[in-house]
Scaffold this motif. Sequence first.
Motif, PDB file in Angstrom:
ATOM      1  N   THR A 131       0.874  -1.105   0.216  1.00  0.00           N
ATOM      2  CA  THR A 131      -0.180  -0.122  -0.056  1.00  0.00           C
ATOM      3  C   THR A 131       0.638   1.419   0.046  1.00  0.00           C
ATOM      4  O   THR A 131       0.703   2.115  -0.827  1.00  0.00           O
ATOM      5  CB  THR A 131      -0.909  -0.034   1.280  1.00  0.00           C
ATOM      6  OG1 THR A 131      -1.798  -1.110   1.163  1.00  0.00           O
ATOM      7  CG2 THR A 131      -1.979   1.165   1.470  1.00  0.00           C
ATOM      8  N   SER A 133       3.851   1.436  -0.883  1.00  0.00           N
ATOM      9  CA  SER A 133       4.887   1.625  -2.152  1.00  0.00           C
ATOM     10  C   SER A 133       4.000   2.130  -3.472  1.00  0.00           C
ATOM     11  O   SER A 133       4.320   3.001  -3.893  1.00  0.00           O
ATOM     12  CB  SER A 133       5.321   0.222  -2.473  1.00  0.00           C
ATOM     13  OG  SER A 133       6.065  -0.316  -1.347  1.00  0.00           O
ATOM     14  N   HIS A 134       2.640   1.824  -3.316  1.00  0.00           N
ATOM     15  CA  HIS A 134       1.613   2.234  -4.470  1.00  0.00           C
ATOM     16  C   HIS A 134       1.422   3.606  -4.302  1.00  0.00           C
ATOM     17  O   HIS A 134       1.434   4.395  -5.214  1.00  0.00           O
ATOM     18  CB  HIS A 134       0.510   1.367  -4.169  1.00  0.00           C
ATOM     19  CG  HIS A 134      -0.540   1.707  -5.482  1.00  0.00           C
ATOM     20  ND1 HIS A 134      -0.439   1.529  -6.707  1.00  0.00           N
ATOM     21  CD2 HIS A 134      -1.689   2.618  -5.263  1.00  0.00           C
ATOM     22  CE1 HIS A 134      -1.492   2.096  -7.398  1.00  0.00           C
ATOM     23  NE2 HIS A 134      -2.266   2.776  -6.313  1.00  0.00           N
TER      24      HIS A 134
END
Length: 277
Positions: A131, A133-134
């Motif tokens: 999450t 990283s996104h």
Amino acid sequence: MPSPSATRRTVGTVGRHAFLLGAVAIMILPVLWALAASFKTPGGIFDSNPLPSPATLDNYRVATRDFPVWRLLINTIVMAAGVTLLQLLIAVPAAYALVRFPPRAHRVLVALIVITLLVPPQSLIIPLFLTISHLGWRNTFPGLILPQLYGTGLAVILLRDHIRAVPSTVLGAAVLDGARPGEVLRLVLLPLLRPALGAVAILLFITAWNEYLWPSLAAPDIDHATIQPGLGAFLTQEGPEYGPLLAGSMLATLPIVAVYLLASRRVTDAFMHSGLR
């Protein structure tokens, strides 16, 4: 001459105190050894003398000059304070709402909160890491702080017990005076919960301060790292810098020790005498 029952009580008391002193010694001796070793020269860290002879501050100079210890401590303070503040902002109204639920719904919700506490935090690492990283939150304070709010359930349970201990007549009087639920929480409960809030805040702060796994994944950059994984910077290619590493570890404990010493009375009062005294 003391009676046999008085003798047994005395022996039991002495035995309990001896056991507690032994337990304290087991816990504190490694800390004392690390403290003494942080003042030793590189060649004297592993000698048989437990005391630094001669004592030196070189390890602390190296830790603060050649390694980003102060930066790591600042990052950790911001992270721990942010986690603590946000968890309290969520837990206080949640605990108040939980107390106001009907008994059957109350039991169901408490059971659900307890179930969240039984989930190993490690099982959430992968979805949380994906999450942030996104969202591009790696090496940022939101990425460090927000995922750690999964532990708010403990604060909710602790504060719920203190709110339930407040006499219903106090809350009822506020309602009769025309106070709305939000006003009852803000004007009546919060002043009564100050000792409990202080105690819970210290527990949350220490937990966040000692967190290792999540910060090591969310902020691997040394400029954004926290003190626990950041101490790995002392493991150089030439080998571990044991003296500066111990000095950095001692510096890392100072904020926690200071916070506890300043508020230890409040912590004791909150957990020994929940609610009103």
